[in-house]
Design a protein around this motif. Sequence first.
Motif, PDB file in Angstrom:
ATOM      1  N   ALA A 320       0.832  -1.211   0.000  1.00 45.59           N
ATOM      2  CA  ALA A 320       0.000   0.000   0.000  1.00 45.59           C
ATOM      3  C   ALA A 320       0.865   1.260   0.000  1.00 45.59           C
ATOM      4  CB  ALA A 320      -0.930  -0.010   1.212  1.00 45.59           C
ATOM      5  N   GLY A 327      -4.409   4.433  -6.397  1.00 47.97           N
ATOM      6  CA  GLY A 327      -5.112   3.770  -5.300  1.00 47.97           C
ATOM      7  C   GLY A 327      -4.148   3.073  -4.366  1.00 47.97           C
ATOM      8  N   SER A 328      -4.621   2.732  -3.179  1.00 49.83           N
ATOM      9  CA  SER A 328      -3.749   2.104  -2.188  1.00 49.83           C
ATOM     10  C   SER A 328      -4.225   0.722  -1.786  1.00 49.83           C
ATOM     11  CB  SER A 328      -3.672   2.990  -0.934  1.00 49.83           C
ATOM     12  OG  SER A 328      -4.969   3.192  -0.403  1.00 49.83           O
ATOM     13  N   SER A 329      -5.161   0.137  -2.541  1.00 48.75           N
ATOM     14  CA  SER A 329      -5.631  -1.201  -2.209  1.00 48.75           C
ATOM     15  C   SER A 329      -4.570  -2.229  -2.591  1.00 48.75           C
ATOM     16  CB  SER A 329      -6.951  -1.504  -2.925  1.00 48.75           C
ATOM     17  OG  SER A 329      -6.791  -1.392  -4.317  1.00 48.75           O
ATOM     18  N   ILE A 369      -7.659  -2.955   8.806  1.00 50.43           N
ATOM     19  CA  ILE A 369      -7.761  -3.202   7.371  1.00 50.43           C
ATOM     20  C   ILE A 369      -9.205  -3.547   7.037  1.00 50.43           C
ATOM     21  CG2 ILE A 369      -7.145  -4.879   5.554  1.00 50.43           C
ATOM     22  CD1 ILE A 369      -4.430  -5.134   6.765  1.00 50.43           C
ATOM     23  N   SER A 371     -11.442  -5.547   3.992  1.00 54.49           N
ATOM     24  CA  SER A 371     -11.185  -6.516   2.930  1.00 54.49           C
ATOM     25  C   SER A 371     -12.444  -6.740   2.106  1.00 54.49           C
ATOM     26  CB  SER A 371     -10.706  -7.850   3.513  1.00 54.49           C
ATOM     27  OG  SER A 371     -11.686  -8.405   4.365  1.00 54.49           O
ATOM     28  N   GLU A 385      -8.980  -8.272  -1.762  1.00 56.07           N
ATOM     29  CA  GLU A 385      -8.353  -6.956  -1.879  1.00 56.07           C
ATOM     30  C   GLU A 385      -8.395  -6.284  -0.508  1.00 56.07           C
ATOM     31  OE1 GLU A 385      -8.591  -4.178  -5.492  1.00 56.07           O
ATOM     32  OE2 GLU A 385     -10.056  -3.336  -4.073  1.00 56.07           O
ATOM     33  N   THR A 387      -7.584  -2.949   2.024  1.00 58.11           N
ATOM     34  CA  THR A 387      -7.438  -1.490   2.073  1.00 58.11           C
ATOM     35  C   THR A 387      -7.195  -1.072   3.520  1.00 58.11           C
ATOM     36  OG1 THR A 387      -8.998  -1.282   0.235  1.00 58.11           O
ATOM     37  CG2 THR A 387      -8.502   0.709   1.480  1.00 58.11           C
ATOM     38  N   THR A 389      -7.202   1.304   6.785  1.00 53.87           N
ATOM     39  CA  THR A 389      -8.002   2.380   7.363  1.00 53.87           C
ATOM     40  C   THR A 389      -7.127   3.460   7.964  1.00 53.87           C
ATOM     41  OG1 THR A 389      -8.163   1.134   9.428  1.00 53.87           O
ATOM     42  CG2 THR A 389      -9.932   0.849   7.842  1.00 53.87           C
TER      43      THR A 389
END
Length: 429
Positions: A320, A327-329, A369, A371, A385, A387, A389
């Motif tokens: 990330a 994007g940072s996913s 996180i 998902s 995937e 992401t 927080t």
Amino acid sequence: MLDDEGETSVFVNRDLVEPDTIIDEERIVGRDDQLESVVSFLKPTLQGNRPPNMLLYGPAGTGKSLIIGAVTQQIIELCQSKGKRFGVVDINCQPINTLDQAVFELVQTVAKDVDAKIGVPETGVSTKQKYRRLYKLINEHYDSVIFILDEIDLLVGRRANDEPAYSKLLYQLSRASNTNEIEGQVSVAALTNDPKFMEDIDGRAESSFNPRDVYFPDYDANQLRQILENRRDAFRSDALTDDVLPLVSAFAAQSHGDARKAIDLFRGAGDLADERGDEKVREDHVRESQEEIDKDRSLKLVEGLTTQKKISLYATASVAHFSNWSGSSVPSPVGFRVYQWITEEIDADQMTRETYVKYVKELSTYGLISSSRKSRGRGGGMYMEFTFTGDPAAMMNRIVDDTRMEAVSDQEELLRTVINSQLKKFHNQ
């Protein structure tokens, strides 16, 4: 200086705003049904009968530990008045890596409660010997016992393809009375945020444990307000301005009904007032306390993770953080490839992709996180995937401070190259 601080404190009973304090029944809010269920399940203990096993489940901060703690404390007192010895063996499974460590933790807990020697070393003896010592201590000091296993779903063990450690532990403890290894009555209460862990337990363990379920939903805003009202006597009667309770309740309601966070915020605001020598807790104390909680909570959670979970989190966070893609996913196949690279660099055990994904998904229960399941299109298969927080770089720094990851962090450019190479392969497939 200590005398002066005591005279100006906004608190008169700070323990009331400690989240793990066992409180009186009249202070318990919004949990009448759950309280009634737990009382009815454990009441047979008072008649010398075996109570059922229990599964207490629901989101974090919804009163699971509070209710089981309050009820078992009253049973201890009632049993003492009748000359009976009721034992409560309570452990948190989150920081425990293996079944062997869990059994040793149970031995330690009982030994401390009854003021006896532990009697077995932490290492160098078999898990079976530790079980024997546990049962011996219980038989010598208790007539009946309840094992409370908090965050049971996190006790997975180290071997990915083996039966989960929590499955083995539940099997052994729930059948210990039937096999006469424990002479008195035994009950097991498993507490979890995620009841789906039951899907992975062995058939024998499921049959032996066979719990009664007690569900704990989120608190609503009114319940959170009442919880705080019922603990406001932790402070001096004139120490809270009128806007403190509504603001703390509002912040807590935004945190998905977590009473523990509400109480932490309430206490933190009082601590800030004391640190500054202020005679009243004000809105600005609450807002600053909330900022500190938001900043530190996720980082503190990282410290308690096992090494493998830290490596998994570091690998995912680094993708990330260093990704050149928009994007940072983090696609799980990329996170796992980076995880493999890191384990090779620091010569650590390497788990399977399924275990890596499971570890990272577990972090979503802490709010670190989020998902989601994604599809690569027709014939391309599915993947997870992730992401973040919070700030992935801050999590990486905290992990580096606590493990062998410094060897990887010193190779930042190489890590960046590995990550973006794997991302390119993934997106071009």
